[in-house]
Structures are given as C-alpha cells and as structure tokens.
Design a protein around this motif. Structure first.
Motif, PDB file in Angstrom:
ATOM      1  N   THR A  49       0.830  -1.206   0.000  1.00  0.00           N
ATOM      2  CA  THR A  49       0.000   0.000   0.000  1.00  0.00           C
ATOM      3  C   THR A  49       0.864   1.255   0.000  1.00  0.00           C
ATOM      4  OG1 THR A  49      -1.747  -1.164   1.203  1.00  0.00           O
ATOM      5  CG2 THR A  49      -1.807   1.240   1.239  1.00  0.00           C
ATOM      6  N   ILE A 284      -7.549   1.850  -3.427  1.00  0.00           N
ATOM      7  CA  ILE A 284      -7.370   1.787  -1.977  1.00  0.00           C
ATOM      8  C   ILE A 284      -8.383   2.692  -1.277  1.00  0.00           C
ATOM      9  CG2 ILE A 284      -5.789   2.383  -0.095  1.00  0.00           C
ATOM     10  CD1 ILE A 284      -3.498   1.487  -1.934  1.00  0.00           C
ATOM     11  N   VAL A 285      -8.619   3.861  -1.847  1.00  0.00           N
ATOM     12  CA  VAL A 285      -9.594   4.782  -1.252  1.00  0.00           C
ATOM     13  C   VAL A 285     -10.993   4.164  -1.274  1.00  0.00           C
ATOM     14  CG1 VAL A 285     -10.745   7.008  -1.534  1.00  0.00           C
ATOM     15  CG2 VAL A 285      -8.261   6.841  -1.776  1.00  0.00           C
ATOM     16  N   GLY A 288     -11.110   1.217   1.080  1.00  0.00           N
ATOM     17  CA  GLY A 288     -11.036   1.706   2.455  1.00  0.00           C
ATOM     18  C   GLY A 288     -12.363   2.242   2.945  1.00  0.00           C
ATOM     19  N   MET A 291     -14.762  -0.772   3.437  1.00  0.00           N
ATOM     20  CA  MET A 291     -14.442  -1.588   4.602  1.00  0.00           C
ATOM     21  C   MET A 291     -14.698  -0.845   5.903  1.00  0.00           C
ATOM     22  SD  MET A 291     -13.919  -4.332   3.174  1.00  0.00           S
ATOM     23  CE  MET A 291     -13.653  -5.248   4.699  1.00  0.00           C
ATOM     24  N   CYS A 292     -14.540   0.482   5.929  1.00  0.00           N
ATOM     25  CA  CYS A 292     -14.910   1.253   7.122  1.00  0.00           C
ATOM     26  C   CYS A 292     -16.408   1.168   7.366  1.00  0.00           C
ATOM     27  CB  CYS A 292     -14.477   2.704   6.964  1.00  0.00           C
ATOM     28  SG  CYS A 292     -12.696   2.973   7.111  1.00  0.00           S
TER      29      CYS A 292
END
Length: 306
Positions: A49, A284-285, A288, A291-292
C-alpha cells in the motif's frame, strides 16, 4: 495469619499474589503468537500500500508531485472506475440475495447433518475458486464451443453467442463473479441467520403472530445490519478481484485491476509512468471507504449476537 483469615479476604492467597505476573506472561505469549501474522500484514498489505501510494506521489526524478493524480479525471479512467463500480454492485446485490435465500433454506437443517455440512464445505471451496481455473470452467461450459453452448445451439436452437462473444467481455464477468460471490455470502451471512433464537419465533406465535409477521417485524430488522455488512464485503471482494478477469477478459482494460495491469505492462503510456500507482491509490480509497462502512455496520450487527 491463619488459613481462615486468608479465606475471608484479609490476606490475599499466594495464587492471587502471583496472578498479575501470570496475566503478564500470558499476554506476552499471546503477543508473541500474533507476531507472524503482524509480519505477514506488514509485508503483504502495509508495504504494498505504501509503495502504491508513493509511486503516485513522486515523479521519476524523486521529486514530490500531485500532477499524476490528474489522470483520475481522464474520461477513460472515470469510465473504468464506473465499470468496476456497477459490476461490483450488481454481483454484490445478486450474490447477497441468492446467498441469503440459500441461508434461509439451510436454516431448518441440522448444523451437523449431511446436507448442511456438505453445503458449508462446498461454499468454503467455491468462495476461493477463481483465476485461471474458474475462467477455464466458464469457457468449457458456456464458451463459444462450451458444452452448454453446443447443447443449446444444436438441440434447443438457441445461440447465446449470436450477438458476439459476450463471455470474453465485461458482461462475461458477471456469472464468473457470481460463482464465488454466492458461496462467500453463505459463509459470512449464515452465522447471523443461525444465531436467530427459536424462542423469538415461539414467543411470536404465542402472542398470536404469524410466520410472515415474525420475519417482517423481527427477523428482517435483526438481520438487516448483517446482510448489509455481508453485501459490502461482497462489493469489496468484486471490486478488487483481478485473476479471474485477467484470465477471462484478456483483451481490453474494462475494469480498474485490468487498467492497472495495462499501466504496468504497456510501453505507450509516455509521460504517465505513475498511472498504475494513481489507479492503485484510487482503489485503496474506494476499498477503504467500503471496509470502514463494513466495520461500522458489523459492529452494530454484533450487538444482538453476543
């Protein structure tokens, strides 16, 4: 002091005096056992990452720059993210609904029975089935010369490839993704369904309720957070899938993982050497954020399961 005084709590026993030390040693051993997993996470998750983000933030000469992120506004890149989003959303919704129906069908079976254990084992295997093996299975079954394709064409007179080889394009990824999305939904959602208490249904019937009323007023509201959390997990799983798409749709870069592959292997992207890092940062954003949201929903879903 006598043993009586110790037993009444005036003087702590020897085992109580040694208890803090034992807890410290147990915590140290637990941390030592966790070390291999932390090393794995650092090498295969954290480090890649950092490299992906860093490759988009630094130019070829090592200077810091944000110019590479202008590529995220390119219409082709926007379309690629759009394709990944609707493909992941569609397969997540369909996979979640079909998987939830499978869980409902399994609810009345014994957890240790033959059917239940067989389905659980099959889902555990099929949820990890992908890449070249899944692409080959799809081609051999519904490819241009697949078994099912030839049966439909020769026996039923139905040609599923009359409008083109759709299986090798973006639509072909839909059944391929559903192949592992549905088993994954069964694995993640079945514990929540199994946690429904029979006493709730009995209380509902005792108070004059119906089976449909139980699911409408009790079952569905209780399972909704777990269902949403599982659907978010399916979305993230589809959005980040690469191997199956790379093996099945070898031509073109319709989704983000394939676009990253093109950015890494193409020799025509002059002046956009950091495109792969920028695309990876965008992924990734997105993952992310998903997943949050998954963690927040799952935390709420876990309250009633305790």
């Amino acid at each position: 002091m006598t043993a009586t005084a110790v037993s009444h709590g005036t003087v702590p026993a020897d085992s109580e005096l040694r208890a803090p030390g034992r807890r410290v040693r147990r915590s140290s051993l637990a941390g030592l056992g966790l070390a291999p997993f932390l090393v794995y996470v650092a090498l295969f998750l954290v480090l890649p990452t950092i490299i992906a983000i860093g490759s988009g933030l630094f130019a070829k000469d090592g200077s810091f720059t944000l110019a590479s992120f202008a590529a995220l506004g390119d219409p082709v890149i926007i379309a690629t993210f759009g394709n990944s989003t609707w493909l992941s959303l569609l397969t997540a919704v369909v996979g979640a609904i079909v998987g939830a129906l499978v869980c409902y069908a399994l609810l009345g079976l014994s957890p240790t029975g033959f059917v239940r254990t067989t389905v659980d084992a099959a889902c555990g295997v099929l949820a990890q089935f992908g890449g070249v093996m899944l692409a080959f299975a799809m081609i051999a079954t519904i490819g241009i010369q697949g078994v099912l394709t030839r049966f439909l064409r020769d026996v039923m007179g139905i040609d599923i490839f009359a409008d083109g080889a759709w299986i090798y394009a973006l639509p072909g990824l839909i059944p391929a993704y559903l192949y592992f999305q549905v088993p994954l939904m069964v694995i993640t959602f079945m514990p929540a369904v199994a946690a429904l208490r029979a006493s709730w249904a009995e209380a509902n019937l005792t108070l004059g309720g119906t089976r449909a009323g139980f699911w409408l007023h009790v079952g569905v509201p209780v399972l909704a957070p777990s269902f949403l959390a599982s659907a978010l997990l399916l979305f993230a799983n589809a959005f980040s899938s690469y191997a199956t798409a790379a093996a099945l749709a070898s031509q073109g870069s319709q989704i983000v993982p394939l676009q990253i592959r093109t950015a890494l292997t193409s020799e025509t992207l002059l002046g956009r050497e950091n495109l792969a890092g920028v695309l990876a940062f965008g992924m990734i954003v997105v993952i992310g954020v998903v997943m949050c949201a998954y963690a927040l929903v799952q935390r709420r879903a876990a309250r009633w399961q305790r």
